[in-house]
Write a protein that holds these residues in place. Structure first.
Motif, PDB file in Angstrom:
ATOM      1  N   LEU A 110      45.640  44.484  45.795  1.00 22.34           N
ATOM      2  CA  LEU A 110      44.646  43.425  45.383  1.00 22.34           C
ATOM      3  C   LEU A 110      43.332  43.908  45.140  1.00 22.34           C
ATOM      4  O   LEU A 110      42.760  43.291  44.337  1.00 22.34           O
ATOM      5  N   ALA A 111      42.825  44.617  45.934  1.00 19.77           N
ATOM      6  CA  ALA A 111      41.517  45.257  45.740  1.00 19.77           C
ATOM      7  C   ALA A 111      41.396  45.930  44.259  1.00 19.77           C
ATOM      8  O   ALA A 111      40.356  45.852  43.603  1.00 19.77           O
ATOM      9  N   TRP A 112      42.330  46.806  44.071  1.00 17.79           N
ATOM     10  CA  TRP A 112      42.557  47.436  42.803  1.00 17.79           C
ATOM     11  C   TRP A 112      42.591  46.454  41.623  1.00 17.79           C
ATOM     12  O   TRP A 112      42.008  46.596  40.561  1.00 17.79           O
ATOM     13  N   TYR A 113      43.572  45.572  41.948  1.00 17.18           N
ATOM     14  CA  TYR A 113      43.708  44.442  40.918  1.00 17.18           C
ATOM     15  C   TYR A 113      42.559  43.768  40.218  1.00 17.18           C
ATOM     16  O   TYR A 113      41.894  43.568  39.249  1.00 17.18           O
ATOM     17  N   VAL A 114      41.775  43.260  41.766  1.00 23.02           N
ATOM     18  CA  VAL A 114      40.708  42.375  41.214  1.00 23.02           C
ATOM     19  C   VAL A 114      39.480  43.309  40.956  1.00 23.02           C
ATOM     20  O   VAL A 114      38.676  42.617  39.732  1.00 23.02           O
ATOM     21  N   GLY A 115      39.287  44.490  41.167  1.00 20.41           N
ATOM     22  CA  GLY A 115      38.250  45.301  40.768  1.00 20.41           C
ATOM     23  C   GLY A 115      38.299  45.725  39.519  1.00 20.41           C
ATOM     24  O   GLY A 115      37.448  45.597  38.598  1.00 20.41           O
ATOM     25  N   LEU A 116      39.663  46.008  38.880  1.00 19.08           N
ATOM     26  CA  LEU A 116      39.854  46.141  37.526  1.00 19.08           C
ATOM     27  C   LEU A 116      39.590  44.950  36.583  1.00 19.08           C
ATOM     28  O   LEU A 116      39.175  45.199  35.460  1.00 19.08           O
ATOM     29  N   ALA A 117      40.045  43.877  37.269  1.00 18.11           N
ATOM     30  CA  ALA A 117      40.101  42.757  36.382  1.00 18.11           C
ATOM     31  C   ALA A 117      38.448  42.221  36.199  1.00 18.11           C
ATOM     32  O   ALA A 117      37.868  41.967  35.156  1.00 18.11           O
ATOM     33  N   PHE A 118      37.747  42.468  37.214  1.00 13.02           N
ATOM     34  CA  PHE A 118      36.196  42.274  37.071  1.00 13.02           C
ATOM     35  C   PHE A 118      35.298  43.177  36.142  1.00 13.02           C
ATOM     36  O   PHE A 118      34.712  43.023  35.288  1.00 13.02           O
TER      37      PHE A 118
END
Length: 224
Positions: A110-118
């Protein structure tokens, strides 16, 4: 149904589905599932960032590819959120020690997913600086706040990607998303305008919950 409502509905359904799966499979298999999910989330995040970048820099030329790709990525978001919340809610998380394999892998995913999304959001905002300025001015907000928010989001996204203070970074992003949703509501904007903020708020909430140590189950001694 509005776009945020559709997202929340599908997230709930995916959460239930993953909960059933987590309770049905062995712990070791669940750990492999978490590791696989991390890879999938990274791929989805990179694809999303690439789609935003292509749309920003190539414009209409990239539309035949980026539009269906972004629509597909949006459809995948409830599954990612459902995975996170299923691990939070699953009784299996309570059986594992704090920082167990499933919990760690899911938090990392989730951290990678959210970080890349932002990071993708910041690319889009930077490319549409004029529109962003107009939105903040119409909302009665100072332009300095816009750039402060963009900086905060960028730093928090990098923190998530680097694994540094993930819980704090997720909390900061969650607060910013609450502010974004509140601003859209105050302006009377369409529900779709808050869709990204709602998605990220739900995901940041899951990250926050995963960052907390799971409650230990205390066994009561049997009475004689």
């Amino acid at each position: 149904m509005t776009e945020p409502t559709v997202f929340l509905t599908w997230t709930a359904l995916w959460t239930i589905g993953f909960l059933v799966a987590l309770r049905a499979i062995p712990v070791q298999s669940a750990a492999h599932l978490g590791s696989g999910a991390a890879v999938v989330c990274i791929v989805l995040g990179v694809a999303g960032l690439a789609a935003v970048s292509a749309s920003t820099w190539l414009g209409a030329d990239a539309a035949p590819v980026t539009r269906p790709l972004r629509a597909w990525l949006t459809a995948c978001a409830p599954a990612v959120a459902g995975l996170g919340w299923s691990v939070v809610l699953s009784g299996r998380a309570g059986h594992a020690p704090p920082g167990g394999a499933v919990r760690q892998a899911t938090a990392r995913a989730l951290a990678w997913y959210v970080g890349l999304a932002f990071l993708g959001f910041e690319v889009g905002k930077a490319a549409h600086d004029t529109e962003m300025r107009e939105f903040f001015l119409v909302s009665g907000l100072p332009l300095a706040l816009m750039y402060t928010v963009m900086l905060a989001e960028s730093l928090a996204a990098l923190a998530l990607l680097c694994g540094w203070r993930r819980t704090a970074a997720a909390g900061l992003l969650g607060v910013i998303m609450l502010g974004a949703i509140g601003t859209h509501l105050h302006n009377g904007d369409a529900a779709a305008d808050s869709a990204d903020a709602v998605r990220m708020l739900v995901l940041c909430g899951a990250l926050l919950a995963l960052g907390r140590a799971p409650a230990r189950t205390t066994l009561r001694p049997a009475r004689a």
